[in-house]
Every structure is written in structure tokens, then in C-alpha cells.
Design a protein around this motif. Structure first.
Motif, PDB file in Angstrom:
ATOM      1  N   UNK A 119       0.409  -1.564   0.116  1.00 52.69           N
ATOM      2  CA  UNK A 119      -0.109  -0.026   0.132  1.00 52.69           C
ATOM      3  C   UNK A 119       1.083   1.198  -0.105  1.00 52.69           C
ATOM      4  N   UNK A 120       2.364   1.218   0.360  1.00 50.18           N
ATOM      5  CA  UNK A 120       2.542   2.434  -0.074  1.00 50.18           C
ATOM      6  C   UNK A 120       3.134   3.263  -1.317  1.00 50.18           C
ATOM      7  N   UNK A 121       3.657   4.894  -1.247  1.00 48.16           N
ATOM      8  CA  UNK A 121       3.230   5.143  -2.763  1.00 48.16           C
ATOM      9  C   UNK A 121       4.307   4.516  -3.329  1.00 48.16           C
ATOM     10  N   UNK A 122       3.935   3.859  -4.886  1.00 54.99           N
ATOM     11  CA  UNK A 122       5.380   3.181  -5.788  1.00 54.99           C
ATOM     12  C   UNK A 122       6.625   3.828  -5.665  1.00 54.99           C
ATOM     13  N   UNK A 123       7.186   5.107  -5.289  1.00 57.80           N
ATOM     14  CA  UNK A 123       8.777   6.132  -4.439  1.00 57.80           C
ATOM     15  C   UNK A 123       9.021   5.583  -3.629  1.00 57.80           C
ATOM     16  N   UNK A 124       8.072   5.164  -2.523  1.00 55.73           N
ATOM     17  CA  UNK A 124       8.479   4.742  -1.194  1.00 55.73           C
ATOM     18  C   UNK A 124       9.769   4.114  -1.785  1.00 55.73           C
ATOM     19  N   UNK A 125      11.655   4.738  -0.669  1.00 58.08           N
ATOM     20  CA  UNK A 125      12.458   4.715  -0.882  1.00 58.08           C
ATOM     21  C   UNK A 125      13.267   3.775   0.259  1.00 58.08           C
ATOM     22  N   UNK A 126      12.207   4.566   1.219  1.00 59.37           N
ATOM     23  CA  UNK A 126      12.523   3.532   2.641  1.00 59.37           C
ATOM     24  C   UNK A 126      11.232   3.192   3.596  1.00 59.37           C
ATOM     25  N   UNK A 127      11.067   2.878   4.506  1.00 62.49           N
ATOM     26  CA  UNK A 127      10.558   2.662   5.460  1.00 62.49           C
ATOM     27  C   UNK A 127      10.997   2.730   7.239  1.00 62.49           C
ATOM     28  N   UNK A 128      10.551   2.981   8.043  1.00 58.25           N
ATOM     29  CA  UNK A 128      11.848   3.777   8.750  1.00 58.25           C
ATOM     30  C   UNK A 128      10.649   4.105  10.129  1.00 58.25           C
ATOM     31  N   UNK A 129      10.868   3.771  10.963  1.00 54.26           N
ATOM     32  CA  UNK A 129       9.795   4.121  12.585  1.00 54.26           C
ATOM     33  C   UNK A 129      11.295   4.193  13.639  1.00 54.26           C
ATOM     34  N   UNK A 130      10.938   4.353  14.838  1.00 49.87           N
ATOM     35  CA  UNK A 130      11.878   3.777  16.267  1.00 49.87           C
ATOM     36  C   UNK A 130      10.787   3.567  16.946  1.00 49.87           C
TER      37      UNK A 130
END
Length: 179
Positions: A119-130
Motif C-alpha cells: 500500500x505504500x506509494x510506489x516512489x517509497x525509498x525507505x520504511x522507517x520508525x523508532x
């Protein structure tokens, strides 16, 4: 930096009752994975307060993410996200991943993380969090690299991503899986 609207009409088609999705863990049969909307804010904030009291509810921010409902319609888990364009890079931030205590160890949290790639945008380069030290192993099992909060990450074009200020001592990241 600007926020990106993450959820399109296709999200509802991708999600739904896990019974109709045989590729998922059988423990997930009967749970409904649906887009979170503003009408869900009260249930989300209640879930957040019970499980992650140290995380601010973000009342002034749009409520984007995926909720998980039991067969009786109770919200038992949710993932709240924010897609941002930071200096030309689309990054999907996980603001909160919550699974109510009675529903843990059923694969729900891992399923929510896995759905992000779809479901992330196609352009997503990174998934991140803390995250806390206690949750680091969970994110590692789900394909994330876990770092100390002070460590930055080089992106293409010589840009550096520095994790946002957080009350958590660790941050996690990974590239989206091709789906």
C-alpha cells in the motif's frame, strides 16, 4: 518536507478479511484489515493509550494507516503511518504499531508490516520508525535493520536521513520489498 496522501481507493481492495487471502498465516483467518479513517480516532487513541502510553496520539495529524478488527468488530490492532517527501526522497514513517495484549503472537503485527509494501506509494525509498529496545528483535525478524537512535543513514544523492526525535532509543529501517 511535505506529507503525501498515502491511501488511495485501491487500499480497500487490497485489504479485507484474511479468510479470503490464503497466502497469509492461518492464525489471521477472521480478522479484517481495513483502512483507518477519522471515524476510528477514538478507538485508535484508546488502543494507543492502553498499549503505548508514551506515544502522543497526534490529534492534529490525519489518521492514516491500517486497522485490524476482530470478528466482532473490535479494533485489536493498528499501524499508523505517515508518508513524507524529505528532500526529494519518499519515506514511509511508522508512527505507531499497536497490537492489544490478548491478540499478540498471532502474526497480526507482522501482517501489518507486510501490508505496507503493498500500500505504500510506489516512489517509497525507505520504511522507517523508532522503537524501544524490547521491540527491536520483532522489527529485525520482519526484515528491518535496527540502529541506535544517533546513527544516520545515507540515501542516494548523498542525502542523509537522521531519525526523528523520539522517546525511543532505537530506530529501524528497510527498503520496501518489490511486490
Amino acid at each position: 518536507m511535505m506529507d503525501i496522501h498515502l491511501w488511495g481507493n485501491s487500499l480497500r481492495d487490497m485489504l479485507g478479511v484474511m479468510e479470503s487471502k490464503p497466502e497469509y498465516d492461518k492464525r489471521l483467518i477472521g480478522y479484517a484489515f481495513l483502512p483507518m479513517e477519522e471515524v476510528d480516532r477514538s478507538d485508535y487513541e484508546s488502543l494507543l493509550k492502553r498499549n503505548l502510553p508514551e506515544v502522543a496520539p497526534g490529534r492534529n495529524k490525519p489518521l492514516h494507516g491500517i486497522k485490524v478488527l476482530t470478528s466482532t468488530g473490535v479494533m485489536c490492532a493498528a499501524i499508523r503511518t505517515l508518508a513524507r517527501l524529505d528532500y526529494g526522497h519518499v519515506i514511509l514513517y511508522i508512527k505507531a504499531l499497536i497490537v492489544d495484549a490478548p491478540y499478540r503472537n498471532h502474526g497480526i503485527g507482522s501482517a501489518l508490516l507486510g501490508l505496507l509494501d503493498r500500500v505504500a506509494p510506489l516512489e517509497t525509498e525507505l520504511i522507517a520508525g523508532t522503537c524501544s529496545d524490547e521491540k527491536a528483535a520483532f522489527y529485525q525478524r520482519n526484515g528491518f535493520v535496527v540502529e541506535d537512535s544517533g546513527k544516520s543513514l545515507p540515501l542516494k544523492d548523498a542525502m542523509i536521513l537522521v531519525p526523528a526525535d523520539s522517546s525511543f532509543p532505537r530506530w529501524f529501517h528497510r527498503r520496501p520489498f518489490a511486490g
